[in-house]
Design a protein around this motif. Structure first.
Motif, short mmCIF file in Angstrom:
data_model
loop_
_atom_site.label_atom_id
_atom_site.label_comp_id
_atom_site.label_asym_id
_atom_site.label_seq_id
_atom_site.Cartn_x
_atom_site.Cartn_y
_atom_site.Cartn_z
N GLY A 72 -6.84 -13.19 -3.08
CA GLY A 72 -5.52 -12.72 -3.52
C GLY A 72 -5.61 -11.87 -4.78
N PHE A 73 -6.55 -12.23 -5.66
CA PHE A 73 -6.72 -11.49 -6.91
C PHE A 73 -7.26 -10.09 -6.65
CE2 PHE A 73 -9.06 -10.32 -10.75
CZ PHE A 73 -8.11 -10.58 -11.73
N PHE A 74 -8.20 -9.95 -5.71
CA PHE A 74 -8.85 -8.67 -5.47
C PHE A 74 -8.27 -7.94 -4.25
CE2 PHE A 74 -12.16 -11.05 -7.79
CZ PHE A 74 -12.41 -10.15 -8.82
N VAL A 75 -8.14 -8.67 -3.13
CA VAL A 75 -7.83 -8.00 -1.87
C VAL A 75 -6.37 -7.57 -1.79
CG1 VAL A 75 -7.76 -8.28 0.64
CG2 VAL A 75 -9.67 -9.23 -0.67
N GLN A 76 -5.43 -8.47 -2.14
CA GLN A 76 -4.02 -8.13 -1.96
C GLN A 76 -3.58 -6.95 -2.83
OE1 GLN A 76 0.19 -10.34 -2.59
NE2 GLN A 76 -1.18 -11.28 -1.11
N PRO A 77 -3.89 -6.94 -4.14
CA PRO A 77 -3.49 -5.76 -4.91
C PRO A 77 -4.21 -4.49 -4.48
CG PRO A 77 -4.71 -7.33 -6.28
CD PRO A 77 -4.44 -8.00 -4.98
N LEU A 78 -5.48 -4.62 -4.06
CA LEU A 78 -6.21 -3.44 -3.60
C LEU A 78 -5.60 -2.88 -2.32
CD1 LEU A 78 -8.57 -1.51 -3.97
CD2 LEU A 78 -10.01 -3.13 -2.71
N ALA A 79 -5.25 -3.79 -1.39
CA ALA A 79 -4.60 -3.34 -0.15
C ALA A 79 -3.25 -2.70 -0.45
CB ALA A 79 -4.44 -4.51 0.81
N GLY A 80 -2.50 -3.30 -1.36
CA GLY A 80 -1.21 -2.72 -1.73
C GLY A 80 -1.36 -1.36 -2.37
N HIS A 81 -2.33 -1.22 -3.24
CA HIS A 81 -2.57 0.06 -3.91
C HIS A 81 -3.02 1.13 -2.91
CE1 HIS A 81 -3.89 2.82 -7.07
NE2 HIS A 81 -5.06 2.93 -6.44
N MET A 82 -3.94 0.75 -2.02
CA MET A 82 -4.41 1.71 -1.01
C MET A 82 -3.28 2.13 -0.09
SD MET A 82 -8.12 0.01 -0.10
CE MET A 82 -8.45 1.17 1.23
N SER A 83 -2.39 1.18 0.24
CA SER A 83 -1.26 1.55 1.10
C SER A 83 -0.28 2.45 0.36
CB SER A 83 -0.56 0.29 1.63
OG SER A 83 0.14 -0.39 0.60
N ASP A 84 -0.14 2.29 -0.96
CA ASP A 84 0.70 3.19 -1.75
C ASP A 84 0.24 4.64 -1.59
OD1 ASP A 84 2.41 1.29 -2.79
OD2 ASP A 84 1.29 1.02 -4.65
N ARG A 85 -1.08 4.83 -1.50
CA ARG A 85 -1.65 6.18 -1.50
C ARG A 85 -2.14 6.64 -0.14
NH1 ARG A 85 -2.71 7.90 -6.70
NH2 ARG A 85 -2.14 6.39 -8.29
N SER A 86 -1.88 5.85 0.88
CA SER A 86 -2.36 6.19 2.21
C SER A 86 -1.66 7.44 2.75
CB SER A 86 -2.13 5.02 3.17
OG SER A 86 -2.43 5.39 4.50
N THR A 87 -2.43 8.31 3.38
CA THR A 87 -1.87 9.51 4.01
C THR A 87 -2.03 9.45 5.53
OG1 THR A 87 -3.98 10.67 3.70
CG2 THR A 87 -2.31 10.93 1.98
N SER A 88 -2.17 8.26 6.07
CA SER A 88 -2.33 8.09 7.51
C SER A 88 -1.12 8.66 8.26
CB SER A 88 -2.49 6.61 7.86
OG SER A 88 -2.37 6.41 9.26
N LYS A 89 -1.38 9.25 9.40
CA LYS A 89 -0.28 9.80 10.20
C LYS A 89 0.63 8.71 10.75
CE LYS A 89 -2.87 10.01 14.57
NZ LYS A 89 -3.34 10.91 15.66
N TYR A 90 0.17 7.47 10.72
CA TYR A 90 0.99 6.34 11.20
C TYR A 90 1.83 5.72 10.09
CZ TYR A 90 -2.23 6.73 15.12
OH TYR A 90 -2.98 7.20 16.17
N GLY A 91 1.74 6.25 8.88
CA GLY A 91 2.51 5.72 7.77
C GLY A 91 1.61 5.05 6.74
N ARG A 92 2.24 4.64 5.63
CA ARG A 92 1.46 4.03 4.55
C ARG A 92 1.15 2.56 4.81
NH1 ARG A 92 3.91 5.08 -1.20
NH2 ARG A 92 5.87 4.49 -0.23
N ARG A 93 2.12 1.81 5.28
CA ARG A 93 1.97 0.35 5.34
C ARG A 93 1.50 -0.15 6.71
NH1 ARG A 93 2.48 0.45 -0.14
NH2 ARG A 93 4.52 1.26 -0.76
N ARG A 94 2.00 0.46 7.78
CA ARG A 94 1.75 -0.10 9.12
C ARG A 94 0.28 -0.19 9.49
NH1 ARG A 94 5.29 2.71 13.49
NH2 ARG A 94 4.43 4.57 12.49
N PRO A 95 -0.57 0.79 9.17
CA PRO A 95 -1.99 0.61 9.52
C PRO A 95 -2.62 -0.60 8.85
CG PRO A 95 -1.52 2.91 9.04
CD PRO A 95 -0.31 2.15 8.65
#
Length: 499
Positions: A79-102
């Motif tokens: 939770g300390f490492f993975v959840q904030p990292l996943a949240g941060h990566m989703s903030d900046r994701s440029t996936s054609k499927y959206g930021r959060r859904r992938p």
């Protein structure tokens, strides 16, 4: 989610650090928010199985009680490492499927792999040559257990962030969205705990029973196979509810990121703490105290029922297994109350204020943990008779305590997230990173409890009462702070946090 042009905003916290542009969404119908939040049901179904069955199962495999809490250490660490990292990566994701859904889809797929490893740990251990000592099964189980915690944390951050994206600056709808999320968590809990409480799954799915996997193992394996089907269904419902517009079609996030002076994510995350106003620090402090209260209960609830109430031994004792199933039934009742409270959460907070509701719920936690300590003492002095069955009054009292705890749990699952999401908005952080900041205040106390509760319990005789005593003190302290210090704000309050 379709975002009209011209409605994106770029925020910059004090100090001039540029951040990812924040999308201002169009008003999303409540039925869409409900569908998006439904993924919490599938995730929580597996989490409920983990909470109710895996601490006892760890001990059945041969891991001592003092070490069982160490197995859970991966939860707060990931939770300390993975959840904030996943949240941060989703903030900046440029996936054609959206930021959060992938991230949600990949996270749920990882959960499926994890629960299959856990469910088939004994089978894999048998294939690898396990005998009476299930060393290889333990290794497979621990790998699956830790991978499951990481997958859960990688999924829940983007789920919460997606709801925050969809509600934008509307504080009331943010509360509603988090209440929906809490409601589906409750439904997942009810189904998961009910599945864990049933002892006949090995008859429904007879192929799960074999020479390496006894009845308890077969029931656990069957429950996790059901979980796989459930996660697939709820994930599909959630990710097909909306269409996220790729962020690259709104703004070239890469050019924004290239000028970012804080290239390392964790440096960036911890750098945001210096911009937090005092009200946010107060919320994080109360959250930490609250989770010092909750985590011992999460770790040892069904173990407490099997040991202290039923007087069983986890190494193959039928009384202990009966107690664990009764604990799962109690947790199912807990989740029913959690769901009812979640439905009422918006009106309760609007009438009494979020801080007051949070504080009162934590005082109720304190009273329940205190009652568990008293009940443990009463059970140790009670006459169980020749059959060893605990008196009905003691069992009913334990179930009532479990049920009542559903109300403060609903508050814990929704109010802190809504408060942080609305109050941290003016800093211009992405919602994924915002959830990561809150998560730090959750995982640090969990690490402390995971490291200390097992040895602490062993120091005082090997039961669960010492950990629950610490939980009671923390709950009381967090309740007082919430009541006295957190403003009784209402959803209609549109004022911004002063810097």
């Amino acid at each position: 989610m379709t975002v009209p042009e011209g409605q994106q905003q770029r925020h910059r916290p004090r100090g001039g650090a540029a951040v990812t542009p924040v999308e201002t969404p169009t008003r999303v119908p409540l039925r869409v928010l409900l569908r998006v939040a439904s993924v919490a049901c599938g995730i929580q179904f597996g989490w409920a199985l983990q909470l109710s069955l895996l601490t006892p199962y760890v001990q059945e495999l041969g891991i001592p009680h003092a070490w069982s809490s160490i197995i859970w250490l991966c939860g707060p660490l990931s939770g300390f490492f993975v959840q904030p990292l996943a949240g941060h990566m989703s903030d900046r994701s440029t996936s054609k499927y959206g930021r959060r859904r992938p991230f949600i889809v990949i996270g749920c797929a990882s959960i499926i792999v994890s629960v299959l490893l856990i469910g088939f740990a004994a089978d894999i251990g048998g294939l690898l040559g396990d005998g009476e000592k299930k060393t290889r099964a333990i290794v497979v189980f621990v790998i699956g257990f830790w991978f499951l915690d990481m997958a859960n944390n990688a999924t829940q951050g983007p789920c919460r962030a997606l709801l925050a994206d969809l509600t934008g600056n509307d504080h009331r709808r943010t509360r509603v969205a988090n209440a929906y999320f809490s409601l589906f968590m409750a439904i997942g809990n009810v189904l998961g705990y009910a599945t864990g409480a049933y002892s006949g799954w090995f008859k429904v799915l007879p192929f799960t029973l074999n020479s390496s996997c006894d009845i308890n193992c077969a029931n656990l394996k069957s429950a996790f196979l059901i979980d796989v089907i459930f996660i697939i269904c709820t994930t599909y419902i959630s990710v097909t509810a909306i269409h996220e517009q790729p962020i690259s079609s709104i703004h070239d996030v890469n050019s924004e990121a290239s000028s970012h002076p804080q290239e390392a994510f964790f440096w960036e995350m911890f750098g945001t703490f210096k911009y937090l106003p005092n009200p946010v620090w107060l919320i994080l402090f109360v959250t930490s105290l609250t989770w010092i209260g909750w985590f011992p209960f999460i770790l040892f609830d069904t173990d407490w029922m099997g040991r202290e109430i039923y007087g069983g031994d986890p190494t193959g004792d039928q009384k202990y297994s009966d107690g664990v199933r009764m604990g799962s039934f109690g947790l199912m009742m807990n989740s029913v109350i959690l769901g009812i409270t979640s439905v009422l959460m918006e009106s309760l907070c609007r009438r009494w204020g979020s801080g007051f509701i949070w504080g009162i719920s934590n005082i109720i936690m304190f009273l329940c943990f205190l009652a568990m300590l008293v009940l443990s003492f009463v059970a140790s002095k009670a006459d169980y008779g020749s059959d060893g069955v605990p008196p009905n009054g003691i069992v009913i009292a334990a179930l009532v305590i479990f049920a009542i705890l559903g109300m403060p749990l609903a508050v814990t699952y929704s109010v802190p997230y809504a408060l942080v999401s609305s109050r941290i908005e003016s800093l211009g952080l992405g919602q994924g990173l915002s959830m990561g900041v809150l998560n730090v205040s959750i995982v640090i106390p969990q690490v402390l409890v995971s490291l200390g509760s097992g040895p602490w319990d062993q120091l005082f005789g090997g039961g669960n009462s010492p950990a629950f005593a610490i939980a009671a003190v923390a709950s009381f302290a967090s309740g007082l702070v919430a009541i006295l210090a957190i403003p009784r704000s209402r959803p209609s309050d549109k004022s911004k946090i002063r810097h």
